[in-house]
Write a protein that holds these residues in place. Structure first.
Motif, short mmCIF file in Angstrom:
data_model
loop_
_atom_site.label_atom_id
_atom_site.label_comp_id
_atom_site.label_asym_id
_atom_site.label_seq_id
_atom_site.Cartn_x
_atom_site.Cartn_y
_atom_site.Cartn_z
N UNK A 158 15.39 16.67 -45.47
CA UNK A 158 15.87 15.75 -44.43
C UNK A 158 16.55 14.54 -45.05
N UNK A 159 16.00 14.03 -46.15
CA UNK A 159 16.64 12.90 -46.82
C UNK A 159 18.02 13.28 -47.32
N UNK A 160 18.15 14.47 -47.89
CA UNK A 160 19.44 14.91 -48.40
C UNK A 160 20.43 15.15 -47.26
N UNK A 161 19.95 15.66 -46.13
CA UNK A 161 20.82 15.84 -44.97
C UNK A 161 21.36 14.49 -44.49
N UNK A 162 20.51 13.46 -44.50
CA UNK A 162 20.96 12.14 -44.07
C UNK A 162 21.98 11.58 -45.05
N UNK A 163 21.76 11.78 -46.35
CA UNK A 163 22.72 11.30 -47.34
C UNK A 163 24.06 12.02 -47.16
N UNK A 196 25.26 13.21 -44.32
CA UNK A 196 25.89 12.63 -43.14
C UNK A 196 26.48 11.26 -43.46
N UNK A 197 25.75 10.46 -44.24
CA UNK A 197 26.22 9.11 -44.57
C UNK A 197 27.53 9.14 -45.36
N UNK A 198 27.70 10.13 -46.22
CA UNK A 198 28.94 10.17 -47.01
C UNK A 198 30.04 10.96 -46.30
N UNK A 199 29.74 11.50 -45.10
CA UNK A 199 30.75 12.23 -44.33
C UNK A 199 30.91 13.66 -44.76
N UNK A 200 29.88 14.21 -45.42
CA UNK A 200 29.95 15.59 -45.89
C UNK A 200 29.51 16.60 -44.84
N UNK A 201 29.87 17.85 -45.07
CA UNK A 201 29.54 18.94 -44.15
C UNK A 201 28.97 20.11 -44.94
N UNK A 202 27.82 20.59 -44.50
CA UNK A 202 27.26 21.85 -45.00
C UNK A 202 27.00 22.70 -43.77
N UNK A 203 27.88 23.66 -43.51
CA UNK A 203 27.82 24.39 -42.25
C UNK A 203 26.59 25.30 -42.17
N UNK A 204 25.76 25.13 -41.13
CA UNK A 204 24.66 26.07 -40.90
C UNK A 204 25.20 27.32 -40.19
N UNK A 205 25.86 28.20 -40.95
CA UNK A 205 26.57 29.33 -40.36
C UNK A 205 25.60 30.29 -39.69
N UNK A 206 25.74 30.53 -38.40
CA UNK A 206 24.87 31.49 -37.73
C UNK A 206 25.30 32.92 -38.04
N UNK A 207 24.33 33.80 -38.21
CA UNK A 207 24.63 35.22 -38.32
C UNK A 207 24.95 35.76 -36.94
N UNK A 208 25.84 36.76 -36.90
CA UNK A 208 26.11 37.46 -35.65
C UNK A 208 25.29 38.74 -35.63
N UNK A 253 17.16 28.64 -39.19
CA UNK A 253 15.99 27.80 -39.02
C UNK A 253 16.17 26.49 -39.79
N UNK A 254 15.51 25.42 -39.37
CA UNK A 254 15.65 24.16 -40.10
C UNK A 254 15.33 24.28 -41.58
N UNK A 255 14.33 25.10 -41.93
CA UNK A 255 13.95 25.24 -43.33
C UNK A 255 15.08 25.86 -44.16
N UNK A 256 15.94 26.65 -43.54
CA UNK A 256 17.08 27.19 -44.27
C UNK A 256 18.02 26.08 -44.69
N UNK A 257 18.21 25.09 -43.83
CA UNK A 257 19.03 23.95 -44.17
C UNK A 257 18.39 23.09 -45.26
N UNK A 258 17.07 22.89 -45.18
CA UNK A 258 16.40 22.08 -46.20
C UNK A 258 16.45 22.78 -47.55
N UNK A 259 16.26 24.08 -47.55
CA UNK A 259 16.34 24.85 -48.80
C UNK A 259 17.76 24.80 -49.36
N UNK A 260 18.75 24.89 -48.46
CA UNK A 260 20.15 24.82 -48.91
C UNK A 260 20.45 23.46 -49.54
N UNK A 261 19.81 22.41 -49.05
CA UNK A 261 20.04 21.08 -49.62
C UNK A 261 19.59 21.01 -51.07
#
Length: 477
Positions: free
Chosen positions: A198-203, A205-217, A234-242
């Protein structure tokens, strides 16, 4: 560009199997490994070059989809008096593969692992990628160990990269970890994964970066026929990606300081992309105020909402034009990855992506203050070309599969009328463009006079061919 995977809720229907084979034939997707490569992998599996440093004391775990066996990464996080220490173990492919051996030469031809609904085409033989080199639980493995210290805000303060022995304690999956986190029963290192993520996600956002949470079809069947649903990450996929992104940025920082490396770069997106995405948002009924930057807009999308998931999939065009910049002696003039708003290098998936092995070798040497191996320096000019070709094939493979599935979803509706928004108009060829349907997350070619760019339109489906993977509409009004 991030890849979007298509899955089938059940076995792949026969109607698609022949088309998948055609796609592989057209794109020259490799088939089985040559016998000499398999033989070399079997020999290497029992003859790994093991490092002296032993960090099997660290209780690493892997977090992946439940059916994954090519486990590149294992994580362990500890709290410190000033923030956090993140330990990230990456499979050490170089412990098994020698430059110029049959495995290496075949991997250079393949470039990266390719995914389709009916099969996976791996970069390395499964004797390595799913067995000897994979960070499977309970097995001592050679790894490239990243040790990264972070302050209380999640900002990195120091990094080391070295070879070490490791042992994963458990093979976890995203759904199980998310369930334990939500229930409050997850062990502390996983709670810290959420905290740091979550801290890395906020950082970001603060720098204007994008990490797309691409949904599977996912293609599902019902009494009404075929349907296409998005599976939100899932949220944990984003945290792990960070954690992976943190490592890639740390690798880029080492490379920039050492003036040798291979960065993943992306130029700034142009206004045409913003207009196209704005039109797609309109087609999906999503408000995007003109004053809202795309990074803020994307961070506000909820992938659990189908229209938002479709929008996230469309936003992959922002990564169009990404490439690799190799340098030795001086840093690139434009080293940044524009979508991330940071310097970045691929570092955490060497079992599935060729360039990551180069990153590991460079960063281990730079961190230790030793010479980068000669074979790495000698191939620096070639690896971007190999990866660009591999990326081209991977994206063509993805697009062909998505187009095939979308054609199959509406193949029995030729002649039907739909509402949509014209998202693109070909300025070079009058009367041709692209329409995004409002009710179904499908785009297709559209023809007609005076196509109303960015406006609602009524169109008729005139073609939906699974074999050709084409969908075409004509403008009604």
């Amino acid at each position: 560009m991030p890849l979007q995977k298509v899955r089938f809720a059940e076995d792949v229907p026969e109607v698609f199997r022949a088309s998948l084979q055609d796609i592989r034939r057209e794109l020259e997707v490799p088939a089985a490994f040559p016998p000499e490569v398999t033989a070399a992998a079997l020999a290497a599996a029992g003859n790994a070059r093991l490092p002296e440093l032993d960090r099997t004391d660290l209780p690493f775990v892997t977090i992946d989809p439940p059916d994954s066996m090519d486990l590149d990464q294992a994580v362990h996080i500890e709290r410190t008096s000033t923030g956090y220490t993140v330990y990230y173990a990456i499979a050490d492919v170089a412990a098994y593969v020698q430059p110029g051996d049959p495995i290496d030469l075949e991997a250079r031809r393949r470039g990266e692992t390719l995914y389709a609904p009916d099969k996976r085409t791996p970069l390395h033989p499964p004797e390595l990628s799913e067995a000897a080199a994979s960070l499977l639980p309970g097995q001592i493995r050679p790894a490239v160990l990243w040790t990264m210290t972070l302050d209380a805000t999640g900002e990195g303060t120091a990094v080391t990269c070295e070879r070490a022995l490791m042992k994963s304690r458990a093979k976890l999956n995203y759904a199980g970890v998310q369930k334990d986190l939500d229930a409050g029963t997850a062990p502390e290192p996983l709670q810290l994964l959420r905290e740091v993520g979550k801290l890395r996600e906020q950082r970001e956002l603060d720098r204007g970066g994008v990490n797309l949470p691409i949904p599977d079809q996912e293609v599902v069947t019902s009494n009404h026929g075929w349907g296409l649903e998005f599976r939100a990450p899932l949220p944990v996929e984003g945290w792990n990606a960070q954690i992976s992104l943190l490592t890639g940025m740390a690798a880029a920082e080492l490379m920039m300081k050492g003036k040798i490396g291979i960065l993943r770069t992306l130029p700034e997106s142009h206004d045409d992309l913003r207009r196209k995405l704005g039109n797609t948002a309109k087609a999906l009924g999503i408000e995007w105020p003109d004053a809202t930057p795309y990074a803020q807009f994307i961070h506000g999308l909820d992938p659990k909402v189908p229209a938002n998931a479709a929008m996230l999939a469309a936003c992959t065009v922002l990564f169009r034009g990404a490439g690799y910049s190799a340098f030795d002696g001086s840093v690139p003039e434009q080293p940044q990855h524009a979508a991330m708003k940071a310097e970045y290098a691929h570092a955490t998936a060497p079992l599935r992506r060729l360039v990551d092995r180069w990153t590991s070798e460079i960063c281990v040497a730079l961190s230790a203050g030793t010479e980068v191996p000669a074979w790495v320096r000698e191939s620096m000019d070639e690896i971007p070309k190999m990866m660009d070709e591999a990326d081209r094939r991977a994206h063509a493979y993805e697009r062909a599969i998505v187009s095939m599935v979308e054609a199959g979803l509406v193949a029995d509706q030729v002649g039907a009328e739909f509402d949509g928004v014209i998202t693109e108009v070909d300025e070079r060829e009058n009367g041709r463009g692209v329409v995004a349907l409002t009710k179904i997350a499908i785009e297709g070619r559209v023809t007609g006079t005076a196509l109303p760019l960015g406006r609602q339109a009524r169109v008729r489906l005139v073609e939906a061919d699974i074999a050709k993977r084409t969908i075409a509409f004509e403008l009604l009004h």
